[in-house]
Design a protein around this motif. Sequence first.
Motif, PDB file in Angstrom:
ATOM      1  N   ARG A 183     -41.681   8.104 -13.347  1.00 51.69           N
ATOM      2  CA  ARG A 183     -40.641   7.891 -12.353  1.00 51.69           C
ATOM      3  C   ARG A 183     -39.471   7.190 -13.016  1.00 51.69           C
ATOM      4  NH1 ARG A 183     -44.658   5.532  -8.582  1.00 51.69           N
ATOM      5  NH2 ARG A 183     -43.487   3.607  -8.918  1.00 51.69           N
ATOM      6  N   PHE A 184     -38.374   7.038 -12.280  1.00 49.83           N
ATOM      7  CA  PHE A 184     -37.200   6.399 -12.859  1.00 49.83           C
ATOM      8  C   PHE A 184     -37.428   4.933 -13.215  1.00 49.83           C
ATOM      9  CE2 PHE A 184     -33.803   9.480 -11.084  1.00 49.83           C
ATOM     10  CZ  PHE A 184     -34.103  10.342 -12.137  1.00 49.83           C
ATOM     11  N   SER A 191     -29.899   6.456 -12.651  1.00 50.22           N
ATOM     12  CA  SER A 191     -29.564   7.190 -11.437  1.00 50.22           C
ATOM     13  C   SER A 191     -29.757   8.672 -11.672  1.00 50.22           C
ATOM     14  CB  SER A 191     -28.104   6.916 -11.045  1.00 50.22           C
ATOM     15  OG  SER A 191     -27.231   7.422 -12.036  1.00 50.22           O
ATOM     16  N   TRP A 192     -29.582   9.447 -10.604  1.00 45.62           N
ATOM     17  CA  TRP A 192     -29.799  10.891 -10.697  1.00 45.62           C
ATOM     18  C   TRP A 192     -28.912  11.535 -11.757  1.00 45.62           C
ATOM     19  CZ3 TRP A 192     -31.326  14.478  -6.273  1.00 45.62           C
ATOM     20  CH2 TRP A 192     -32.478  13.982  -5.657  1.00 45.62           C
ATOM     21  N   LEU A 201     -38.103  12.823  -8.136  1.00 46.05           N
ATOM     22  CA  LEU A 201     -37.522  11.617  -8.755  1.00 46.05           C
ATOM     23  C   LEU A 201     -38.276  11.219 -10.014  1.00 46.05           C
ATOM     24  CD1 LEU A 201     -36.789   9.475  -5.563  1.00 46.05           C
ATOM     25  CD2 LEU A 201     -35.245  10.991  -6.785  1.00 46.05           C
ATOM     26  N   THR A 202     -38.599  12.216 -10.826  1.00 46.58           N
ATOM     27  CA  THR A 202     -39.319  11.968 -12.076  1.00 46.58           C
ATOM     28  C   THR A 202     -38.550  12.577 -13.235  1.00 46.58           C
ATOM     29  OG1 THR A 202     -40.631  14.006 -11.846  1.00 46.58           O
ATOM     30  CG2 THR A 202     -41.569  11.976 -10.930  1.00 46.58           C
ATOM     31  N   ARG A 203     -38.966  12.250 -14.425  1.00 55.23           N
ATOM     32  CA  ARG A 203     -38.410  12.856 -15.619  1.00 55.23           C
ATOM     33  C   ARG A 203     -39.519  12.984 -16.662  1.00 55.23           C
ATOM     34  NH1 ARG A 203     -33.956   9.338 -18.232  1.00 55.23           N
ATOM     35  NH2 ARG A 203     -33.065   9.567 -16.153  1.00 55.23           N
ATOM     36  N   ILE A 243     -45.163  16.293  -4.621  1.00 56.29           N
ATOM     37  CA  ILE A 243     -43.880  16.979  -4.485  1.00 56.29           C
ATOM     38  C   ILE A 243     -43.612  17.827  -5.713  1.00 56.29           C
ATOM     39  CG2 ILE A 243     -41.386  16.645  -4.339  1.00 56.29           C
ATOM     40  CD1 ILE A 243     -41.947  14.127  -2.684  1.00 56.29           C
ATOM     41  N   ARG A 244     -43.852  17.262  -6.867  1.00 54.99           N
ATOM     42  CA  ARG A 244     -43.606  17.971  -8.124  1.00 54.99           C
ATOM     43  C   ARG A 244     -44.448  19.245  -8.224  1.00 54.99           C
ATOM     44  NH1 ARG A 244     -44.046  18.017 -13.746  1.00 54.99           N
ATOM     45  NH2 ARG A 244     -42.085  17.469 -14.776  1.00 54.99           N
ATOM     46  N   ALA A 245     -45.736  19.127  -7.912  1.00 58.74           N
ATOM     47  CA  ALA A 245     -46.635  20.275  -7.999  1.00 58.74           C
ATOM     48  C   ALA A 245     -46.311  21.321  -6.941  1.00 58.74           C
ATOM     49  CB  ALA A 245     -48.081  19.815  -7.862  1.00 58.74           C
ATOM     50  N   ALA A 246     -45.945  20.863  -5.736  1.00 60.95           N
ATOM     51  CA  ALA A 246     -45.633  21.806  -4.655  1.00 60.95           C
ATOM     52  C   ALA A 246     -44.419  22.659  -4.993  1.00 60.95           C
ATOM     53  CB  ALA A 246     -45.405  21.047  -3.353  1.00 60.95           C
TER      54      ALA A 246
END
Length: 219
Positions: free
Chosen positions: A140-141, A10-11, A212-214, A153-156
């Motif tokens: 991703r998770f 989870s987050w 939602l990545t790590r 989303i990550r790059a933006a």
Amino acid sequence: MRASAATGPSWGDPPEWSGGTMFGVIIRRVGARMVDGVFVMLPTVLLGWTAVPLMESVLTYQARRLLRRGGSRIVSSGLDGQVIKDSARESVVVLAKTGSAFLVALTLFAMGFWLVYDWLAHAAFGRTLGKAVFGLEVVRFDGAKPGVLCGLIRAAVLIGAPAATVLYGWAYAMAGRTDEPLVLLVMRWVILVGLLPALLPTNRALHDWLSLTRVHSTR
């Protein structure tokens, strides 16, 4: 260790590094960004070098136009000292704005190229050239590669927002405002939404949270 889709973290879960300490991974993330930055600068430098003749032509045209207009004003004023100062000041401001526009255009090209490169590399491979060198990948998770949407989303957030900050800062400066220097705008963004969240217990920066990545260590 990657979590499966059924038991994905989870987050609020702390990161699970497959190798190295949290601090070591942060240092490697910085190193990876430096490698990517060098890669991105190569086409930017090439574009800047090819644009030099165009910039010289524009500046020469501007200088001649300002000289003719300023000369006419000075002669018609009877060589008034204040008119001479105003004409000189106007010429410097116009030439400075023209030169800075080229620099801003190059900066935005570099950041635009970086955004597309970062997006597609993470979407397709889960890593950029820099991350490959330092043994890192983005997942991703559920352990899968980020994919098109998460990568975008990550790059933006990571690159697009600073690019918008640069454009805003330039427009702010061109409007004659000096109370918010561009360097402070950029540093504020980097510290508050880039570095600071990375030092929290979960070790995920804003672009990691929103996409939602790590970052996963492969060493």
